[in-house]
Design an enzyme around this catalytic site. Structure first.
Site, PDB file in Angstrom:
ATOM      1  N   TYR A 148       9.016  -2.267  -0.238  1.00 22.90           N
ATOM      2  CA  TYR A 148       9.009  -2.238  -1.703  1.00 22.90           C
ATOM      3  C   TYR A 148      10.433  -2.101  -2.240  1.00 22.90           C
ATOM      4  CZ  TYR A 148       7.601  -0.608  -6.405  1.00 22.90           C
ATOM      5  OH  TYR A 148       7.430  -0.452  -7.766  1.00 22.90           O
ATOM      6  N   ASP A 149      11.158  -1.083  -1.716  1.00 26.87           N
ATOM      7  CA  ASP A 149      12.505  -0.793  -2.242  1.00 26.87           C
ATOM      8  C   ASP A 149      13.456  -1.973  -2.031  1.00 26.87           C
ATOM      9  OD1 ASP A 149      11.131   1.576  -2.154  1.00 26.87           O
ATOM     10  OD2 ASP A 149      12.752   2.771  -1.312  1.00 26.87           O
ATOM     11  N   GLY A 151      12.610  -5.034  -1.227  1.00 31.86           N
ATOM     12  CA  GLY A 151      12.071  -6.221  -1.918  1.00 31.86           C
ATOM     13  C   GLY A 151      12.571  -6.266  -3.352  1.00 31.86           C
ATOM     14  N   ASP A 276      10.132  10.166   1.274  1.00 28.33           N
ATOM     15  CA  ASP A 276       9.699  10.524  -0.087  1.00 28.33           C
ATOM     16  C   ASP A 276      10.912  11.083  -0.850  1.00 28.33           C
ATOM     17  OD1 ASP A 276       6.603  11.273  -1.172  1.00 28.33           O
ATOM     18  OD2 ASP A 276       8.260  12.271  -2.211  1.00 28.33           O
TER      19      ASP A 276
HETATM   20  P1  NAD Z   1      -0.364  -2.544 -10.360  1.00 23.64           P
HETATM   21  O1  NAD Z   1      -0.563  -2.539  -8.893  1.00 23.64           O
HETATM   22  O2  NAD Z   1      -1.416  -1.929 -11.213  1.00 23.64           O
HETATM   23  O3  NAD Z   1      -0.142  -4.015 -10.886  1.00 23.64           O
HETATM   24  C1  NAD Z   1       0.449  -5.029 -10.128  1.00 23.64           C
HETATM   25  C2  NAD Z   1      -0.278  -6.323 -10.422  1.00 23.64           C
HETATM   26  O4  NAD Z   1       0.352  -7.397  -9.698  1.00 23.64           O
HETATM   27  C3  NAD Z   1      -1.747  -6.297  -9.983  1.00 23.64           C
HETATM   28  O5  NAD Z   1      -2.547  -6.818 -11.005  1.00 23.64           O
HETATM   29  C4  NAD Z   1      -1.753  -7.175  -8.734  1.00 23.64           C
HETATM   30  O6  NAD Z   1      -3.013  -7.759  -8.493  1.00 23.64           O
HETATM   31  C5  NAD Z   1      -0.668  -8.179  -9.072  1.00 23.64           C
HETATM   32  N1  NAD Z   1      -0.075  -8.832  -7.898  1.00 23.64           N
HETATM   33  C6  NAD Z   1       0.386  -8.244  -6.766  1.00 23.64           C
HETATM   34  N2  NAD Z   1       0.884  -9.168  -5.934  1.00 23.64           N
HETATM   35  C7  NAD Z   1       0.761 -10.376  -6.561  1.00 23.64           C
HETATM   36  C8  NAD Z   1       1.082 -11.711  -6.213  1.00 23.64           C
HETATM   37  N3  NAD Z   1       1.662 -11.991  -5.044  1.00 23.64           N
HETATM   38  N4  NAD Z   1       0.786 -12.687  -7.092  1.00 23.64           N
HETATM   39  C9  NAD Z   1       0.197 -12.422  -8.264  1.00 23.64           C
HETATM   40  N5  NAD Z   1      -0.148 -11.169  -8.654  1.00 23.64           N
HETATM   41  C10 NAD Z   1       0.135 -10.166  -7.811  1.00 23.64           C
HETATM   42  O7  NAD Z   1       1.052  -1.856 -10.625  1.00 23.64           O
HETATM   43  P2  NAD Z   1       1.756  -1.452 -11.993  1.00 23.64           P
HETATM   44  O8  NAD Z   1       1.931   0.000 -12.002  1.00 23.64           O
HETATM   45  O9  NAD Z   1       1.089  -2.113 -13.143  1.00 23.64           O
HETATM   46  O10 NAD Z   1       3.204  -2.093 -11.784  1.00 23.64           O
HETATM   47  C11 NAD Z   1       3.583  -3.308 -12.395  1.00 23.64           C
HETATM   48  C12 NAD Z   1       5.025  -3.620 -12.048  1.00 23.64           C
HETATM   49  O11 NAD Z   1       5.879  -2.567 -12.495  1.00 23.64           O
HETATM   50  C13 NAD Z   1       5.274  -3.776 -10.549  1.00 23.64           C
HETATM   51  O12 NAD Z   1       6.191  -4.839 -10.352  1.00 23.64           O
HETATM   52  C14 NAD Z   1       5.904  -2.467 -10.161  1.00 23.64           C
HETATM   53  O13 NAD Z   1       6.755  -2.604  -9.048  1.00 23.64           O
HETATM   54  C15 NAD Z   1       6.668  -2.096 -11.422  1.00 23.64           C
HETATM   55  N6  NAD Z   1       6.850  -0.645 -11.493  1.00 23.64           N
HETATM   56  C16 NAD Z   1       5.808   0.169 -11.846  1.00 23.64           C
HETATM   57  C17 NAD Z   1       5.994   1.553 -11.874  1.00 23.64           C
HETATM   58  C18 NAD Z   1       4.893   2.488 -12.275  1.00 23.64           C
HETATM   59  O14 NAD Z   1       5.098   3.705 -12.225  1.00 23.64           O
HETATM   60  N7  NAD Z   1       3.743   2.036 -12.730  1.00 23.64           N
HETATM   61  C19 NAD Z   1       7.242   2.088 -11.535  1.00 23.64           C
HETATM   62  C20 NAD Z   1       8.264   1.224 -11.160  1.00 23.64           C
HETATM   63  C21 NAD Z   1       8.060  -0.138 -11.165  1.00 23.64           C
HETATM   64  N1  UDP Z   2       2.147  13.053  -4.179  1.00 26.38           N
HETATM   65  C1  UDP Z   2       1.430  14.209  -3.909  1.00 26.38           C
HETATM   66  N2  UDP Z   2       0.078  14.123  -3.808  1.00 26.38           N
HETATM   67  C2  UDP Z   2      -0.598  12.962  -3.982  1.00 26.38           C
HETATM   68  C3  UDP Z   2       0.142  11.772  -4.275  1.00 26.38           C
HETATM   69  C4  UDP Z   2       1.506  11.871  -4.349  1.00 26.38           C
HETATM   70  O1  UDP Z   2       2.002  15.299  -3.761  1.00 26.38           O
HETATM   71  O2  UDP Z   2      -1.851  12.983  -3.880  1.00 26.38           O
HETATM   72  C5  UDP Z   2       3.606  13.156  -4.308  1.00 26.38           C
HETATM   73  C6  UDP Z   2       4.397  12.141  -3.468  1.00 26.38           C
HETATM   74  O3  UDP Z   2       4.639  12.637  -2.180  1.00 26.38           O
HETATM   75  C7  UDP Z   2       5.662  12.009  -4.290  1.00 26.38           C
HETATM   76  C8  UDP Z   2       5.200  12.195  -5.735  1.00 26.38           C
HETATM   77  O4  UDP Z   2       3.934  12.842  -5.653  1.00 26.38           O
HETATM   78  O5  UDP Z   2       6.557  13.039  -3.968  1.00 26.38           O
HETATM   79  C9  UDP Z   2       5.043  10.897  -6.504  1.00 26.38           C
HETATM   80  O6  UDP Z   2       4.262  10.027  -5.705  1.00 26.38           O
HETATM   81  P1  UDP Z   2       3.764   8.612  -6.230  1.00 26.38           P
HETATM   82  O7  UDP Z   2       3.050   7.979  -5.078  1.00 26.38           O
HETATM   83  O8  UDP Z   2       3.025   8.768  -7.498  1.00 26.38           O
HETATM   84  O9  UDP Z   2       5.082   7.805  -6.585  1.00 26.38           O
HETATM   85  P2  UDP Z   2       6.529   7.658  -5.950  1.00 26.38           P
HETATM   86  O10 UDP Z   2       7.422   8.129  -7.019  1.00 26.38           O
HETATM   87  O11 UDP Z   2       6.654   8.490  -4.712  1.00 26.38           O
HETATM   88  O12 UDP Z   2       6.645   6.206  -5.663  1.00 26.38           O
END
Ligand code: NAD
Ligand code: UDP
Length: 314
Positions: A148-149, A151, A276
């Site tokens: 993920y990171d 990517g 983490d």
């Molecule tokens: P989510 O998993 O709910 O949504 C991701 C969506 O992308 C899903 O609908 C999934 O089906 C779709 N998807 C995944 N792979 C795909 C592919 N190859 N082709 C087409 N669709 C695909 O996650 P989210 O929380 O809504 O996150 C949305 C975006 O924001 C992501 O790119 C994520 O990395 C970024 N983001 C979110 C957070 C957060 O805290 N929610 C934090 C940092 C970054």
């Molecule tokens: N975490 C936790 N219990 C849970 C899920 C997550 O203590 O049931 C912790 C996890 O280890 C991390 C933080 O909560 O330190 C945030 O996790 P999350 O998966 O929400 O997002 P991250 O910021 O790590 O991507």
């Protein structure tokens, strides 16, 4: 098309953030094309939009080329929960890298503006606190979170190379932990896990000793930040941190959730997952200055709204 109306592509539009973004763009009078392979997204998240003739859904994996005609692209497709992105790590990297190449190629052909949903994970386990955009990060290249990171880091590189090499209009948002209604109950992220556990009266699973910190942003604030970023002048590319600088330990979050749900759940301490991050808090001075943005929802009110949502579905 009426003046000011844009055709906007949202990849990952049926996911948590994407579905809120689609809703917001439609209410702004735009036409929205939601492209999603439903890996972690759900039809239930967008079912209420299906009746709207300006909303269209296409089942498609962005790792494959896409030929559509739009004016703007929000590239959100990518699983965001560690549980989901580690389930098929190769696909996660492909989505960020091949997916970004395909969406950038599309933007290049269309001369469309394109925004990347990047992440605070590009900072890894940060040694600088709070994290400004100028910090290059501390990321393991071979760990469980690397798919993920790294990517997303490569996606950022691609965005900036397309900008420099082909003059593309790009916007890079570094999103910090965001929560709210429509997170999946089995999403695996901390806010949804804790709320679901509290509502079911199960023990709250705290990983490690719970002293690690995160900064939690409510989804409406996040969507507002993303739209503001897309609407900045062409010379502004970012990257820009979008997140709520309020910083809480995971233990504090557990206590708040127990208090707000009125649950009698106890705490169950589990091993800390590898790599983490110990701490995380955005420096949002750039967002404040350039986007005129800052979050308006505090953690208590945001959690109440999210708990209200989960009460209905759990
Ligand atoms: P989510 O998993 O709910 O949504 C991701 C969506 O992308 C899903 O609908 C999934 O089906 C779709 N998807 C995944 N792979 C795909 C592919 N190859 N082709 C087409 N669709 C695909 O996650 P989210 O929380 O809504 O996150 C949305 C975006 O924001 C992501 O790119 C994520 O990395 C970024 N983001 C979110 C957070 C957060 O805290 N929610 C934090 C940092 C970054
Ligand atoms: N975490 C936790 N219990 C849970 C899920 C997550 O203590 O049931 C912790 C996890 O280890 C991390 C933080 O909560 O330190 C945030 O996790 P999350 O998966 O929400 O997002 P991250 O910021 O790590 O991507």
């Amino acid at each position: 098309m009426t003046t000011g109306t844009k055709r906007i592509l949202v990849t990952g539009g049926s996911g948590f953030l994407g579905s809120h973004l689609c809703e917001r763009l439609l209410s702004g009078g735009h036409e929205v094309l939601c492209v999603d392979n439903f890996y972690t997204g759900r039809k239930a998240n967008i079912i209420h939009l299906m009746e709207n003739p300006y909303f269209e859904v296409m089942r498609h994996d962005i790792c494959f080329p896409l030929y559509v005609e739009v004016d703007e692209i929000y590239n959100l497709a990518c699983p965001a929960s560690p549980v989901h992105y580690q389930f098929d790590p190769v696909q996660t990297t492909k989505t960020s890298v091949h997916g970004s190449i395909n969406m950038l190629g599309l933007a290049k052909r269309l001369k469309a503006k394109i925004l990347l949903a990047s992440t605070s994970e590009v900072y890894g386990d940060p040694t600088v606190h709070p994290q400004p955009e100028s910090y290059w990060g501390n990321v393991n290249t071979i760990g469980l979170r690397s798919c993920y990171d790294e990517g997303k880091r490569c996606a950022e590189t691609l965005f900036f190379d397309y900008h420099r090499q082909h003059g593309l209009k790009i916007k890079v948002a570094r999103i910090f932990n965001t929560y709210g209604p429509r997170m999946l109950p089995n999403d695996g992220r901390v806010v949804s896990n804790f709320i679901v556990q509290a509502l079911k009266g199960e023990d709250i699973t705290v990983y490690g000793d719970g002293s690690q910190t995160r900064s939690f942003c409510f989804v409406d604030d996040m969507v507002d930040g993303l739209v503001r970023l897309m609407n900045t002048t062409d010379d502004f590319t970012g990257p820009v941190n979008i997140g709520n600088p309020g910083e809480f330990s995971i233990l504090e979050l557990a206590e708040r959730v127990i208090e707000l749900t009125g649950s009698n759940s106890g705490l169950s301490f589990k091993p800390l997952p590898s790599d983490d991050p110990r701490q995380r808090k955005p420096d949002i001075s750039v967002a404040r200055k350039v986007l005129g943005w800052e979050p308006s929802m505090d953690l208590g009110r945001g959690l109440e709204k999210t708990i209200g949502y989960f009460r209905k579905i759990v």
